[in-house]
Design an enzyme around this catalytic site. Sequence first.
Site, PDB file in Angstrom:
ATOM      1  CE  LYS A 124     -12.094  14.505  -5.548  1.00  0.00           C
ATOM      2  NZ  LYS A 124     -12.641  14.482  -4.166  1.00  0.00           N
ATOM      3  CG  ASP A 181     -10.395  11.068  -5.814  1.00  0.00           C
ATOM      4  OD1 ASP A 181     -11.478  10.446  -5.749  1.00  0.00           O
ATOM      5  OD2 ASP A 181      -9.988  11.844  -4.934  1.00  0.00           O
TER       6      ASP A 181
END
Length: 309
Positions: free
Chosen positions: A17, A145
């Site tokens: 990401k 995350d």
Amino acid sequence: MSHSFAAERVHVRAPGKLNVFFAVGAVQEDGYHDVASAYQAVSLYEDVWAEHSADFTIAISGTVDISGVPADDRNLAVRAARLVAQRIGHTGGVHLEIVKHVPVAGGMGGGSADAAAALVACDALWGADLGSAELHRLAVRLGADVPFALMGGTAVGVGRGDQLSPALAKGRFDWVIVPSDGGLSTPEVYAHLDVLRADPDISRAGQAPAVDPGVLQALRAGDPAALAARTKNDLQAAALSLRPDLRTALELGDASGALAGIVSGSGPTLAFLAGSAESALELQVTLSAAGFEALHVHGPVPGARVMGV
């Protein structure tokens, strides 16, 4: 509890990401910081294979330096597998084979992607069929995350970053990623940010960080130039203070056609936003010619998903 196994071996892929926007609030009493982030999953992936085993074991390889990745119960993917087993009452184990392509300790969530992939892989391997909501609940227990690596796409995260809301992103955004030798410790970067903010000449963070509405508008419009004007990372000053050598690549990218250049998450990976795939390729060539490793990726891409059994 016994289960009818759905497969002998499962392959799951999960994305790294980028934080296209990352605001960090003041440090809280528990030592953590509230954040507000716009995440985008990009086409740099972790691959995880899961197969039946009497115990929980792991093998790690990849195209990045894996010397700092634990190959025991400290690994987030092993912890994820144990959580699924505990949740369904599975008494056996699993062998996880991880092939890493996301820079380690690079601010792109590679370890979190491994954990998300392990959740999905074990759910499929053991025929648990827990569903996305339950897998998300398990992901939250593993780290901020992990839920986003499970979800993928584009999302806004608040709180610790794990309170996610999907965000609409039109079209494709092209990025050039520049990994760096040697990772940065996320806790160290946050601690250094607090030190920098103690300076009276530096403005303090608010208690409730929020994502700039202009970022969400740019994502909805599929407008990389508008996104470049709004992207920011509150951790960048701390990361660059700890790793001043990163400035050379940042300055070169900015001078070579990037719409914006930022430190990814807590760093030290750098991410340059390009106006198009063609512009990204040109930037990649320029950075490579200067001696930097440069990877062309795009987003948004899906979250952790089964690729085959």
